[in-house]
Design a protein around this motif. Structure first.
Motif, short mmCIF file in Angstrom:
data_model
loop_
_atom_site.label_atom_id
_atom_site.label_comp_id
_atom_site.label_asym_id
_atom_site.label_seq_id
_atom_site.Cartn_x
_atom_site.Cartn_y
_atom_site.Cartn_z
N UNK A 26 0.83 -1.20 0.00
CA UNK A 26 0.00 0.00 0.00
C UNK A 26 0.86 1.26 0.00
N UNK A 27 1.98 1.21 0.71
CA UNK A 27 2.91 2.34 0.72
C UNK A 27 3.49 2.56 -0.68
N UNK A 28 3.82 1.45 -1.37
CA UNK A 28 4.35 1.56 -2.73
C UNK A 28 3.31 2.17 -3.66
N UNK A 29 2.04 1.77 -3.51
CA UNK A 29 0.97 2.35 -4.32
C UNK A 29 0.83 3.85 -4.05
N UNK A 30 0.87 4.20 -2.76
CA UNK A 30 0.74 5.61 -2.37
C UNK A 30 1.88 6.44 -2.94
N UNK A 31 3.11 5.96 -2.78
CA UNK A 31 4.26 6.70 -3.29
C UNK A 31 4.23 6.80 -4.82
N UNK A 32 3.76 5.77 -5.48
CA UNK A 32 3.61 5.83 -6.94
C UNK A 32 2.61 6.88 -7.35
N UNK A 33 1.48 6.91 -6.66
CA UNK A 33 0.46 7.91 -6.97
C UNK A 33 0.95 9.31 -6.68
N UNK A 34 1.66 9.48 -5.55
CA UNK A 34 2.17 10.80 -5.19
C UNK A 34 3.25 11.28 -6.16
N UNK A 35 4.08 10.37 -6.61
CA UNK A 35 5.12 10.78 -7.56
C UNK A 35 4.51 11.19 -8.89
N UNK A 36 3.48 10.48 -9.33
CA UNK A 36 2.78 10.89 -10.55
C UNK A 36 2.13 12.25 -10.39
N UNK A 37 1.50 12.46 -9.23
CA UNK A 37 0.87 13.76 -8.96
C UNK A 37 1.92 14.86 -8.93
N UNK A 38 3.07 14.60 -8.29
CA UNK A 38 4.13 15.60 -8.19
C UNK A 38 4.68 15.96 -9.57
N UNK A 39 4.82 14.94 -10.44
CA UNK A 39 5.29 15.21 -11.81
C UNK A 39 4.32 16.12 -12.54
N UNK A 40 3.03 15.85 -12.40
CA UNK A 40 2.02 16.68 -13.05
C UNK A 40 2.05 18.10 -12.51
N UNK A 41 2.16 18.22 -11.20
CA UNK A 41 2.17 19.54 -10.57
C UNK A 41 3.44 20.31 -10.91
N UNK A 42 4.55 19.63 -11.03
CA UNK A 42 5.82 20.29 -11.32
C UNK A 42 5.76 20.96 -12.69
N UNK A 43 5.14 20.32 -13.66
CA UNK A 43 5.02 20.93 -14.98
C UNK A 43 4.20 22.21 -14.92
N UNK A 44 3.09 22.16 -14.20
CA UNK A 44 2.24 23.35 -14.06
C UNK A 44 2.95 24.42 -13.24
N UNK A 45 3.63 24.02 -12.18
CA UNK A 45 4.30 24.97 -11.31
C UNK A 45 5.42 25.68 -12.04
N UNK A 46 6.18 24.96 -12.86
CA UNK A 46 7.28 25.61 -13.57
C UNK A 46 6.75 26.63 -14.56
N UNK A 47 5.62 26.34 -15.17
CA UNK A 47 5.00 27.30 -16.10
C UNK A 47 4.55 28.55 -15.35
N UNK A 48 3.91 28.36 -14.21
CA UNK A 48 3.45 29.49 -13.40
C UNK A 48 4.63 30.30 -12.89
N UNK A 49 5.68 29.62 -12.41
CA UNK A 49 6.86 30.32 -11.91
C UNK A 49 7.56 31.09 -13.01
N UNK A 50 7.58 30.54 -14.20
CA UNK A 50 8.19 31.24 -15.33
C UNK A 50 7.42 32.51 -15.65
N UNK A 51 6.08 32.41 -15.67
CA UNK A 51 5.26 33.59 -15.91
C UNK A 51 5.44 34.62 -14.80
N UNK A 52 5.48 34.15 -13.56
CA UNK A 52 5.64 35.05 -12.42
C UNK A 52 7.00 35.75 -12.48
N UNK A 53 8.03 35.02 -12.84
CA UNK A 53 9.36 35.60 -12.95
C UNK A 53 9.41 36.68 -14.03
N UNK A 54 8.80 36.40 -15.16
CA UNK A 54 8.77 37.39 -16.24
C UNK A 54 8.01 38.64 -15.81
N UNK A 55 6.89 38.43 -15.12
CA UNK A 55 6.10 39.57 -14.65
C UNK A 55 6.88 40.38 -13.61
#
Length: 107
Positions: free
Chosen positions: A14-43
């Motif tokens: 169950x821990x392996x399932x949880x960490x797998x799900x969290x790592x997938x979620x983190x990868x998805x969020x990292x892509x969105x976060x880098x885009x937002x941070x890039x826009x924020x930095x430019x602004x």
């Protein structure tokens, strides 16, 4: 591991399932976060440039404005003084960190 994803396995499975799900979620969020941070930095860069163009311009208003006077003074500092002030602020921050550290963690 079990074949049915709805079946509850051992704690490690169950821990392996949880960490797998969290790592997938983190990868998805990292892509969105880098885009937002890039826009924020430019602004932020654009805003800082615009603000710098309107501070301490030498106009009559700026001679009476305390913010413009400070900006003008900071712009006139020599590189040696700026380096010394940076070192002094770093030392002050380190001293504050030591004072604020828990008693068992002081060096």
């Amino acid at each position: 591991m079990t074949d049915d994803p709805r079946e509850v396995g051992s704690l490690s499975e169950e821990a392996a399932k949880l960490f797998g799900a969290l790592s997938g979620w983190a990868r998805d969020q990292a892509g969105e976060a880098s885009e937002v941070l890039s826009d924020l930095s430019a602004h932020a860069t654009t805003t800082a440039d615009d603000l710098d163009d309107h501070l301490a311009t030498g106009s009559a208003e700026c001679t009476a404005c305390p913010v413009c006077r400070v900006v003008h003074t900071v712009r006139q500092l020599s590189p040696e003084l700026t380096e010394h002030l940076t070192a002094a602020m770093s030392s002050l921050a380190q001293a504050a960190a030591v004072v604020m550290a828990p008693p068992g963690r002081r060096d």
